[in-house]
Design a protein around this motif. Structure first.
Motif, PDB file in Angstrom:
ATOM      1  N   LEU A 128     -88.475 -79.780  42.870  1.00 13.61           N
ATOM      2  CA  LEU A 128     -87.501 -80.348  41.944  1.00 13.61           C
ATOM      3  C   LEU A 128     -86.049 -80.325  42.234  1.00 13.61           C
ATOM      4  CD1 LEU A 128     -88.850 -79.870  38.101  1.00 13.61           C
ATOM      5  CD2 LEU A 128     -88.503 -81.972  39.480  1.00 13.61           C
ATOM      6  N   ASP A 129     -85.747 -79.131  42.728  1.00 12.49           N
ATOM      7  CA  ASP A 129     -84.392 -78.767  43.457  1.00 12.49           C
ATOM      8  C   ASP A 129     -84.008 -79.836  44.651  1.00 12.49           C
ATOM      9  OD1 ASP A 129     -82.042 -77.634  43.437  1.00 12.49           O
ATOM     10  OD2 ASP A 129     -82.766 -75.781  44.725  1.00 12.49           O
ATOM     11  N   ALA A 166     -76.569 -89.520  36.699  1.00 15.43           N
ATOM     12  CA  ALA A 166     -77.013 -88.549  35.816  1.00 15.43           C
ATOM     13  C   ALA A 166     -78.002 -87.469  36.407  1.00 15.43           C
ATOM     14  CB  ALA A 166     -77.826 -89.497  34.718  1.00 15.43           C
ATOM     15  N   LEU A 167     -78.771 -88.040  37.278  1.00 10.46           N
ATOM     16  CA  LEU A 167     -79.456 -87.284  37.962  1.00 10.46           C
ATOM     17  C   LEU A 167     -78.620 -86.088  38.557  1.00 10.46           C
ATOM     18  CD1 LEU A 167     -81.975 -89.707  39.705  1.00 10.46           C
ATOM     19  CD2 LEU A 167     -82.680 -88.152  37.928  1.00 10.46           C
ATOM     20  N   LEU A 168     -77.717 -86.447  39.319  1.00 10.46           N
ATOM     21  CA  LEU A 168     -77.018 -85.152  40.034  1.00 10.46           C
ATOM     22  C   LEU A 168     -76.333 -84.253  39.059  1.00 10.46           C
ATOM     23  CD1 LEU A 168     -75.117 -87.445  42.579  1.00 10.46           C
ATOM     24  CD2 LEU A 168     -76.900 -85.820  43.199  1.00 10.46           C
ATOM     25  N   ARG A 174     -79.239 -77.579  36.341  1.00 14.96           N
ATOM     26  CA  ARG A 174     -80.430 -76.702  36.675  1.00 14.96           C
ATOM     27  C   ARG A 174     -80.210 -75.763  37.678  1.00 14.96           C
ATOM     28  NH1 ARG A 174     -84.862 -77.325  39.941  1.00 14.96           N
ATOM     29  NH2 ARG A 174     -86.864 -76.486  38.608  1.00 14.96           N
ATOM     30  N   ALA A 175     -79.505 -76.074  38.858  1.00 12.25           N
ATOM     31  CA  ALA A 175     -79.114 -75.363  39.779  1.00 12.25           C
ATOM     32  C   ALA A 175     -78.530 -74.060  39.643  1.00 12.25           C
ATOM     33  CB  ALA A 175     -78.519 -76.190  41.059  1.00 12.25           C
ATOM     34  N   PRO A 179     -82.483 -68.592  40.547  1.00 12.46           N
ATOM     35  CA  PRO A 179     -81.828 -67.609  41.152  1.00 12.46           C
ATOM     36  C   PRO A 179     -81.712 -67.705  42.533  1.00 12.46           C
ATOM     37  CG  PRO A 179     -84.249 -67.184  40.699  1.00 12.46           C
ATOM     38  CD  PRO A 179     -83.764 -68.608  39.929  1.00 12.46           C
ATOM     39  N   ASP A 180     -82.402 -68.560  43.260  1.00  8.36           N
ATOM     40  CA  ASP A 180     -82.315 -69.072  44.616  1.00  8.36           C
ATOM     41  C   ASP A 180     -82.267 -70.385  44.755  1.00  8.36           C
ATOM     42  OD1 ASP A 180     -81.984 -68.603  47.273  1.00  8.36           O
ATOM     43  OD2 ASP A 180     -83.906 -68.248  47.572  1.00  8.36           O
ATOM     44  N   PRO A 181     -81.018 -71.085  44.313  1.00  7.70           N
ATOM     45  CA  PRO A 181     -81.012 -72.752  44.541  1.00  7.70           C
ATOM     46  C   PRO A 181     -81.111 -72.966  45.970  1.00  7.70           C
ATOM     47  CG  PRO A 181     -78.968 -71.844  43.942  1.00  7.70           C
ATOM     48  CD  PRO A 181     -79.899 -70.769  43.830  1.00  7.70           C
ATOM     49  N   MET A 182     -81.367 -74.046  46.173  1.00  3.27           N
ATOM     50  CA  MET A 182     -81.243 -74.838  47.492  1.00  3.27           C
ATOM     51  C   MET A 182     -79.980 -75.162  48.073  1.00  3.27           C
ATOM     52  SD  MET A 182     -82.795 -78.501  48.948  1.00  3.27           S
ATOM     53  CE  MET A 182     -84.532 -78.076  48.403  1.00  3.27           C
ATOM     54  N   VAL A 183     -79.017 -75.385  46.871  1.00  9.11           N
ATOM     55  CA  VAL A 183     -77.646 -75.505  47.149  1.00  9.11           C
ATOM     56  C   VAL A 183     -76.924 -74.635  46.167  1.00  9.11           C
ATOM     57  CG1 VAL A 183     -75.606 -76.774  47.476  1.00  9.11           C
ATOM     58  CG2 VAL A 183     -77.592 -77.682  48.405  1.00  9.11           C
TER      59      VAL A 183
END
Length: 305
Positions: A128-129, A166-168, A174-175, A179-183
């Motif tokens: 999802l990330d 909205a998605l962004l 959420r990001a 604890p370890d987001p993609m960005v």
């Protein structure tokens, strides 16, 4: 050595190889579009290469690594345009894609032989990330690219534009809780990083605009103000961009040594307005276009230092 470090590159390599294959086969325009989408996954290998280089390089070489990898990518991308243009002239467009497939086949062999084993533990991929910001960006870019045809207040524009935003927004909220987001948005907007990221965004947009305009001008018929040149000639116009990008990195090092590294990014960013100004004032011959692309190359190679 190399198998564990290269393992993360296999999915991207497989998608790029499949994209080249679909583009080379006689599948029509739809095949080209799908192939282009799949080949786009290969762009993600560059940050993976930077991460692997940071793990393997000694500490004293770390400051130079991003610049070396960025300039290498810039140089070979610039040389790739005339090479594929020549192949397309000799063997047709599909011949150029077959050549790209052959190069893609060499990449995993080099990765296995050169990339070191990863020192980080395996982590679960948060799909999802990655999917949510990609979908949001796609919807927003689609709306912006078609706005002149659909109309800025029309339903076909408003729906994907608002959906993308909205998605962004959902992804950003959420990001921040991961604890370890993609960005890592907190790192991206901290003082010092935010300005550099905004400059990279604007400069990147300027580069693509300049390259697109250059190719259209070189290929357009003379009746509409173009140069009516071949695809090979259009590819050759990217050679000054690649060569000056390499030279710009050398110039940036001297600027940083003499006046400090904080001067490199502002001075390098001035190259792009200069290139667009040259392009806007005089674009009636190949020499003027080559000069504009060379100036842009200086800007690309300088800040990458």
């Amino acid at each position: 050595m190399g198998h564990a470090g290269a393992r993360c590159c296999w999915p991207a390599w497989a998608r790029v190889a499949l994209g080249c294959l679909l583009s080379a086969l006689p599948l029509g325009f739809a095949g080209l579009v799908v192939g282009r989408v799949l080949r786009g996954f290969g762009i993600g290998v560059l940050p993976l290469a930077m991460a692997a280089a940071r793990d393997a390089a000694p500490p004293e070489r770390l400051p130079q690594l991003p610049g070396v990898l960025s300039v290498s990518n810039l140089t070979f991308a610039g040389l790739g345009y005339p090479t594929t243009s020549l192949l397309a002239t000799l063997w047709g467009v599909r011949g150029a894609f077959w050549f790209g497939l052959a190069l893609t086949a060499v990449a995993p062999v080099l990765a296995v032989r050169t990339l070191p084993a990863s020192s980080h533990p395996d982590q679960q991929v948060d799909w999802l990330d990655g999917v949510v910001p990609a979908a949001g960006t796609l919807a927003l870019m689609l709306a912006i690219s078609r706005a002149s045809r659909w109309g800025w207040t029309s339903t076909p524009f408003v729906v994907p534009a608002l959906s993308g935003l909205a998605l962004l927004g959902v992804w950003a909220v959420r990001a921040r809780g991961l604890p370890d987001p993609m960005v890592d948005l907190q790192q991206a907007v901290r003082r010092g990083a935010l300005g550099a990221n905004l400059v990279a965004l604007l400069v990147g947009a300027g580069v693509y605009v300049l390259i697109t305009l250059m190719v259209q001008l070189v290929r357009a018929p003379r009746e509409s103000g173009g140069l009516a040149s071949s695809p090979l000639f259009a590819g050759l116009m990217l050679v000054p961009y690649a060569i000056c990008g390499f030279g710009g990195n050398r110039v940036a090092r001297r600027i940083a040594d003499r006046w400090g590294p904080e001067r490199v990014l502002p001075l390098g960013s001035l190259a792009y307005p200069g290139a667009i100004l040259v392009f806007a004032v005089d674009r009636d011959g190949w020499l003027q276009i080559a000069v504009a692309m060379g100036i842009a190359g200086l800007g690309a190679g300088g800040p990458s230092r």
